[in-house]
Design a protein around this motif. Structure first.
Motif, PDB file in Angstrom:
ATOM      1  N   ALA A 157      -5.338  -4.325  -8.113  1.00  0.00           N
ATOM      2  CA  ALA A 157      -6.376  -4.646  -7.130  1.00  0.00           C
ATOM      3  C   ALA A 157      -6.027  -5.998  -6.504  1.00  0.00           C
ATOM      4  O   ALA A 157      -5.662  -6.938  -7.214  1.00  0.00           O
ATOM      5  N   ARG A 158      -6.138  -6.096  -5.212  1.00  0.00           N
ATOM      6  CA  ARG A 158      -5.638  -7.313  -4.530  1.00  0.00           C
ATOM      7  C   ARG A 158      -6.204  -8.621  -5.076  1.00  0.00           C
ATOM      8  O   ARG A 158      -5.440  -9.559  -5.272  1.00  0.00           O
ATOM      9  N   PRO A 159      -7.523  -8.706  -5.351  1.00  0.00           N
ATOM     10  CA  PRO A 159      -8.000 -10.003  -5.858  1.00  0.00           C
ATOM     11  C   PRO A 159      -7.435 -10.342  -7.240  1.00  0.00           C
ATOM     12  O   PRO A 159      -7.577 -11.462  -7.701  1.00  0.00           O
TER      13      PRO A 159
ATOM     14  N   SER B 166       0.849  -1.185   0.000  1.00  0.00           N
ATOM     15  CA  SER B 166       0.000   0.000   0.000  1.00  0.00           C
ATOM     16  C   SER B 166       0.888   1.239   0.000  1.00  0.00           C
ATOM     17  O   SER B 166       1.999   1.218   0.539  1.00  0.00           O
ATOM     18  N   SER B 167       0.375   2.287  -0.639  1.00  0.00           N
ATOM     19  CA  SER B 167       1.164   3.524  -0.683  1.00  0.00           C
ATOM     20  C   SER B 167       0.221   4.702  -0.788  1.00  0.00           C
ATOM     21  O   SER B 167      -0.960   4.544  -1.111  1.00  0.00           O
ATOM     22  N   ARG B 168       0.747   5.879  -0.486  1.00  0.00           N
ATOM     23  CA  ARG B 168       0.031   7.117  -0.773  1.00  0.00           C
ATOM     24  C   ARG B 168       0.550   7.553  -2.143  1.00  0.00           C
ATOM     25  O   ARG B 168       1.750   7.827  -2.302  1.00  0.00           O
ATOM     26  N   THR B 169      -0.348   7.596  -3.089  1.00  0.00           N
ATOM     27  CA  THR B 169       0.009   7.865  -4.480  1.00  0.00           C
ATOM     28  C   THR B 169       0.671   9.228  -4.633  1.00  0.00           C
ATOM     29  O   THR B 169       0.366  10.168  -3.883  1.00  0.00           O
TER      30      THR B 169
ATOM     31  N   ASP C  24     -13.996  -5.248  -0.930  1.00  0.00           N
ATOM     32  CA  ASP C  24     -13.382  -5.389  -2.250  1.00  0.00           C
ATOM     33  C   ASP C  24     -14.025  -4.401  -3.212  1.00  0.00           C
ATOM     34  O   ASP C  24     -15.191  -4.559  -3.592  1.00  0.00           O
ATOM     35  N   GLY C  25     -13.260  -3.411  -3.594  1.00  0.00           N
ATOM     36  CA  GLY C  25     -13.769  -2.368  -4.479  1.00  0.00           C
ATOM     37  C   GLY C  25     -14.168  -2.876  -5.850  1.00  0.00           C
ATOM     38  O   GLY C  25     -14.849  -2.174  -6.594  1.00  0.00           O
TER      39      GLY C  25
ATOM     40  N   SER D 186      -6.244  11.184  -1.834  1.00  0.00           N
ATOM     41  CA  SER D 186      -7.182  11.514  -2.914  1.00  0.00           C
ATOM     42  C   SER D 186      -8.609  11.672  -2.344  1.00  0.00           C
ATOM     43  O   SER D 186      -9.371  12.522  -2.819  1.00  0.00           O
TER      44      SER D 186
ATOM     45  N   GLU E 209     -12.091   0.663   0.344  1.00  0.00           N
ATOM     46  CA  GLU E 209     -10.695   0.250   0.540  1.00  0.00           C
ATOM     47  C   GLU E 209     -10.686  -1.200   1.047  1.00  0.00           C
ATOM     48  O   GLU E 209     -11.388  -1.528   2.007  1.00  0.00           O
ATOM     49  N   VAL E 210      -9.875  -2.034   0.414  1.00  0.00           N
ATOM     50  CA  VAL E 210      -9.889  -3.459   0.760  1.00  0.00           C
ATOM     51  C   VAL E 210      -9.179  -3.738   2.087  1.00  0.00           C
ATOM     52  O   VAL E 210      -9.496  -4.700   2.778  1.00  0.00           O
TER      53      VAL E 210
ATOM     54  N   GLY F 294      -9.882   2.519  -3.381  1.00  0.00           N
ATOM     55  CA  GLY F 294      -8.535   2.772  -2.837  1.00  0.00           C
ATOM     56  C   GLY F 294      -8.543   4.108  -2.117  1.00  0.00           C
ATOM     57  O   GLY F 294      -8.556   5.163  -2.753  1.00  0.00           O
ATOM     58  N   SER F 295      -8.551   4.079  -0.770  1.00  0.00           N
ATOM     59  CA  SER F 295      -8.735   5.322  -0.004  1.00  0.00           C
ATOM     60  C   SER F 295      -7.406   5.967   0.364  1.00  0.00           C
ATOM     61  O   SER F 295      -6.400   5.270   0.540  1.00  0.00           O
TER      62      SER F 295
ATOM     63  N   THR G  76      -7.981   3.846  -7.853  1.00  0.00           N
ATOM     64  CA  THR G  76      -6.562   4.158  -7.659  1.00  0.00           C
ATOM     65  C   THR G  76      -5.760   2.871  -7.428  1.00  0.00           C
ATOM     66  O   THR G  76      -4.703   2.895  -6.830  1.00  0.00           O
TER      67      THR G  76
HETATM   68  C1  SAM Z   1      -1.789   3.262  -4.687  1.00  0.00           C
HETATM   69  S1  SAM Z   1      -2.870   3.114  -3.335  1.00  0.00           S
HETATM   70  C2  SAM Z   1      -3.793   4.597  -3.557  1.00  0.00           C
HETATM   71  C3  SAM Z   1      -4.407   5.139  -2.291  1.00  0.00           C
HETATM   72  C4  SAM Z   1      -5.058   6.495  -2.346  1.00  0.00           C
HETATM   73  N1  SAM Z   1      -6.050   6.665  -3.358  1.00  0.00           N
HETATM   74  C5  SAM Z   1      -4.092   7.669  -2.322  1.00  0.00           C
HETATM   75  O1  SAM Z   1      -4.484   8.743  -2.706  1.00  0.00           O
HETATM   76  O2  SAM Z   1      -2.979   7.538  -1.885  1.00  0.00           O
HETATM   77  C6  SAM Z   1      -3.948   1.838  -3.850  1.00  0.00           C
HETATM   78  C7  SAM Z   1      -4.907   1.417  -2.776  1.00  0.00           C
HETATM   79  O3  SAM Z   1      -5.838   0.509  -3.336  1.00  0.00           O
HETATM   80  C8  SAM Z   1      -6.173  -0.442  -2.352  1.00  0.00           C
HETATM   81  N2  SAM Z   1      -6.765  -1.617  -3.000  1.00  0.00           N
HETATM   82  C9  SAM Z   1      -6.155  -2.633  -3.647  1.00  0.00           C
HETATM   83  N3  SAM Z   1      -7.049  -3.518  -4.099  1.00  0.00           N
HETATM   84  C10 SAM Z   1      -8.274  -3.045  -3.734  1.00  0.00           C
HETATM   85  C11 SAM Z   1      -9.594  -3.522  -3.900  1.00  0.00           C
HETATM   86  N4  SAM Z   1      -9.855  -4.661  -4.531  1.00  0.00           N
HETATM   87  N5  SAM Z   1     -10.604  -2.793  -3.384  1.00  0.00           N
HETATM   88  C12 SAM Z   1     -10.366  -1.622  -2.740  1.00  0.00           C
HETATM   89  N6  SAM Z   1      -9.124  -1.132  -2.533  1.00  0.00           N
HETATM   90  C13 SAM Z   1      -8.090  -1.819  -3.035  1.00  0.00           C
HETATM   91  C14 SAM Z   1      -4.855  -0.716  -1.661  1.00  0.00           C
HETATM   92  O4  SAM Z   1      -5.042  -1.306  -0.388  1.00  0.00           O
HETATM   93  C15 SAM Z   1      -4.246   0.679  -1.606  1.00  0.00           C
HETATM   94  O5  SAM Z   1      -4.576   1.314  -0.401  1.00  0.00           O
END
Ligand code: SAM
Length: 378
Positions: free
Chosen positions: A247-249, A98-101, A172-173, A129, A146-147, A125-126, A189
């Protein structure tokens, strides 16, 4: 003016100068929303010269922390699915999860989303943003899925510190969030292999969906689709070689036991693996084999490049012998035949850029086409 206010103004100026921040409402959001609140638990930075990359925590008591929060950088906040910066003393060598984009990508996407006053937005993805969206539209118009429970909780705390209380959903988004649908905009995101039809169903006709389409060969591009009255979404890639964590899945499964790479029919290859070095060509190759993973192995004193679809068991192994590329293939599909055919058809059509491709998502699935030639379904 406090230090962080000055840093925000400087960041906004840089994003304007770089052409990422294009409109006044988003500029006001960047100048106001404190990104450092979203990094209160610290972040990881790569250890210079490490291979594979090792990560070292940077916590808020580090004198560089505040300024780094306002650099135009993606900042890793979680490693290996659970490890937070405070968990590590020293270094860790595992994959970021996970990261802050980076702010320039966040604002570029928000600008590309063409948000209008009064719009209701679903975000997958929270993070930071979400804060920008709340500033622009008001917290009651923002749903963010956010997953990862920990990431969602940390984002909730940060948003609360900014005075925002939007609908935060842990889940799961890829399924979206039906309860607060329909939305005027849906923005992801994280990257996806197939854009889920749930997002189309939950976005009202005329609404926009923005998401990065990827595959396991890791060429990806940001697509903007408009939802039609007929319940389908159509659009184009926007360019810029955008990549996101998947996306994780949809993360690739473990390789497991490799197939017997000495079996299978061998023939001269029409294309060598260097087609995968170029971003656009790799994207096209990936259309033929979106769920193939690529690994390189040293076998019998030579390098073999192996494409492997773990789910179906299809594989192709390529190596160079006296200037000639040879391929052996096995399993239920001929992966390299498919890649060669796809890349050749695209080149015969004049190798159109990805911005000329069309993306269409219907109930039946996703289609990606390029002008003049056939099409690919993945
Ligand atoms: C690159 S980060 C972006 C976070 C955020 N939007 C920001 O401004 O930093 C991607 C995020 O997507 C989440 N993510 C991954 N797969 C997901 C899914 N299936 N459903 C919801 N969130 C998911 C990750 O856990 C991660 O927090």
């Amino acid at each position: 003016m406090t230090d962080d206010e000055a840093l925000r103004l400087r960041l906004a100026e840089r994003l304007v100068a770089g052409g990422h921040l294009r409109t006044a409402p988003w500029r006001a959001a960047v100048e106001t929303v404190p990104r450092h609140e979203f990094l209160r638990d610290g972040f990881f930075e790569p250890v210079e010269g490490s291979a594979p990359t090792a990560w070292r925590p940077v916590l808020p008591d580090d004198p560089r922390w505040l300024e780094r929060c306002y650099d135009d950088d993606s900042l890793v906040t979680q490693i290996a699915g659970t490890v937070a910066p405070r968990d590590v003393r020293g270094e860790i060598t595992r994959t970021p999860t996970s990261s802050r984009t980076m702010p320039s990508l966040v604002v570029r996407m928000l600008e590309d989303l063409s948000v209008e006053d009064g719009n209701r937005v679903q975000e997958i993805g929270s993070g930071y943003s979400t804060g920008l969206l709340c500033h622009r539209l008001g917290e009651d118009r923002v749903t963010s899925v956010e997953v990862d429970r920990e990431v969602s909780a940390a984002t909730g705390v940060a948003l609360g510190a900014c005075g925002f209380f939007p609908e935060l959903v842990v889940g799961d988004g890829l399924a979206g969030h039906e309860e607060t649908a329909p939305y005027d905009r849906t923005v992801a995101t994280c990257g996806v292999i197939d854009l889920p039809y749930a997002w189309v169903r939950q976005t009202r006709p005329g609404g926009i969906i923005l998401a990065t389409l990827c595959g396991w060969l890791y060429s990806s591009e940001l697509a903007r689709l408009t939802v039609g009255e007929d319940g389908t979404a159509r659009g184009r890639f926007l360019g810029g070689q955008i990549s996101f964590m998947l996306a994780r899945p949809q993360l690739p499964p473990p390789l497991g036991m490799l197939p017997d790479l000495d079996s299978g029919h061998e023939r001269p290859a029409r294309l060598a693996t260097d087609v995968l070095d170029d971003w656009n060509t790799r994207f096209v190759a990936q259309l033929a084999a979106p769920r193939a993973q690529c690994i390189s192995l040293d076998r019998d004193g030579r390098t073999e490049h192996v494409l492997l679809d773990v789910d179906t068991g299809a594989w192709a192994a390529l190596h160079e012998d006296s200037g000639q590329w040879l391929v052996r293939q096995g399993g239920p599909a001929r992966l390299w035949d498919d890649v060669e055919e796809q890349v050749t058809r695209w080149r015969e059509a004049g190798a159109p850029g990805l911005e000329e491709f069309e993306v269409c998502v219907t109930r039946e699935g996703q289609t990606i086409t390029w002008p003049q030639a056939g099409h690919s379904i993945w």
